[in-house]
Design a protein around this motif. Structure first.
Motif, short mmCIF file in Angstrom:
data_model
loop_
_atom_site.label_atom_id
_atom_site.label_comp_id
_atom_site.label_asym_id
_atom_site.label_seq_id
_atom_site.Cartn_x
_atom_site.Cartn_y
_atom_site.Cartn_z
N ALA A 215 0.82 -1.22 0.00
CA ALA A 215 0.00 0.00 0.00
C ALA A 215 0.85 1.27 0.00
N ILE A 216 2.14 1.14 0.25
CA ILE A 216 3.01 2.31 0.32
C ILE A 216 3.17 2.96 -1.06
N LYS A 217 2.93 4.26 -1.12
CA LYS A 217 3.12 5.03 -2.35
C LYS A 217 4.41 5.84 -2.30
N ALA A 218 4.94 6.04 -1.13
CA ALA A 218 6.13 6.87 -0.96
C ALA A 218 7.34 6.25 -1.65
N GLU A 219 8.17 7.11 -2.20
CA GLU A 219 9.47 6.64 -2.67
C GLU A 219 10.26 6.22 -1.43
#
Length: 277
Positions: A215-219
């Motif tokens: 679910a992580i969208k962060a770089e």
């Protein structure tokens, strides 16, 4: 003199920016927000040297946890309460395009929050933290086998101060090559609330957030210490962070757990380069 008093009052306000039962936040600077999450037993000030060596303009949010750094302890479960209060802080402060940098359990916590609030977190740096410590430290042991009331935990709680100090010193020596930092790490452990130290660690051993990492969208930048063996570490990190979509993995050579101590110049360069993207 009046100007000095005004300045001191402003500093006090910044330091007391937020104080809940589970976390304390020290806020400084202005610009793009960064949430600094320390490792287990460590105060937020573990990141001060990193902040002094950062390039760019940032609003720093240094976190300390209940039971450590002189903060009153809380009831168990410890980890989930810390996480809930941090999420509440991020939402109430309306922090968006947020950077998170976390060491050890702080890295795990940062990844957990980045999966929970994917649209708020811009970049994530995990420093020698794992989504599931138990798999490495206690392979084959199921989470439900770990309880607060256990022979090992009871032994730790009943340990004499001298025996506990020896244990803390031994652990600190294992976490850094920097002899001048061993006493500081030891003291942070000794200053911890004993129950939080024992039961809070049980919380961490039970934790497994690997499934949620997709679910992580962060770089994401994962920095791991080479100790005890770089090849094994590389394989472990790649396996544990497999579900993170947009990630880079770096291994800090000749480093133990506290990479920001053992390879500080290399560490600062990698962090600054990542945040400058």
């Amino acid at each position: 003199m009046k100007k000095q008093l005004i300045t001191l009052s402003f500093i006090t306000i910044c330091i007391s920016a937020f104080a809940g039962p589970a976390i304390k936040v020290e806020k400084s600077g202005s610009g793009e927000p960064i949430l600094f999450l320390p490792g287990f037993t460590n105060p937020g000030s573990v990141w001060q040297e990193t902040i002094r060596n950062m390039e760019g303009t940032f609003e720093n949010h240094l976190i300390s946890y209940a039971g450590f750094n002189g903060i009153q302890s809380i009831e168990m479960p410890w980890y989930s309460t810390i996480k809930s209060e941090l999420i509440k802080y991020i939402v109430e402060e309306d922090l968006t395009d947020l950077n998170i940098i976390g060491h050890s359990m702080g890295g795990t916590l940062g990844a957990d929050i980045a999966a929970e609030l994917p649209d708020r977190i811009k970049r994530l740096i995990v420093v020698d933290g794992l989504p599931c410590m138990r798999e490495v430290m206690m392979p084959g042991v199921a989470a439900d086998q770990l309880q607060y009331e256990s022979p090992y935990n009871n032994q730790m709680l009943s340990m004499t101060d001298e025996a506990f100090k020896q244990n803390a010193s031994m652990m600190a020596k294992y976490m850094t090559f920097r002899e001048d930092k061993v006493e500081t790490l030891t003291q942070w452990i000794l200053d911890a609330d004993r129950k939080t130290y024992v039961y809070g660690y049980t919380d961490l051993l039970k934790l497994d957030i690997r499934e949620s990492l997709s679910a992580i969208k962060a770089e994401t930048l994962v920095i791991a210490a080479s100790f005890p063996d770089a090849k094994t570490v590389q394989e472990t990190v790649e396996s544990q962070f497999e579900r993170v979509p947009n990630k880079q993995i770096l291994i800090a050579e000749n480093s133990r757990h506290f990479i920001m101590f053992d390879q500080k110049d290399w560490f600062y360069e990698k962090v600054n380069s990542f945040l400058a993207k």
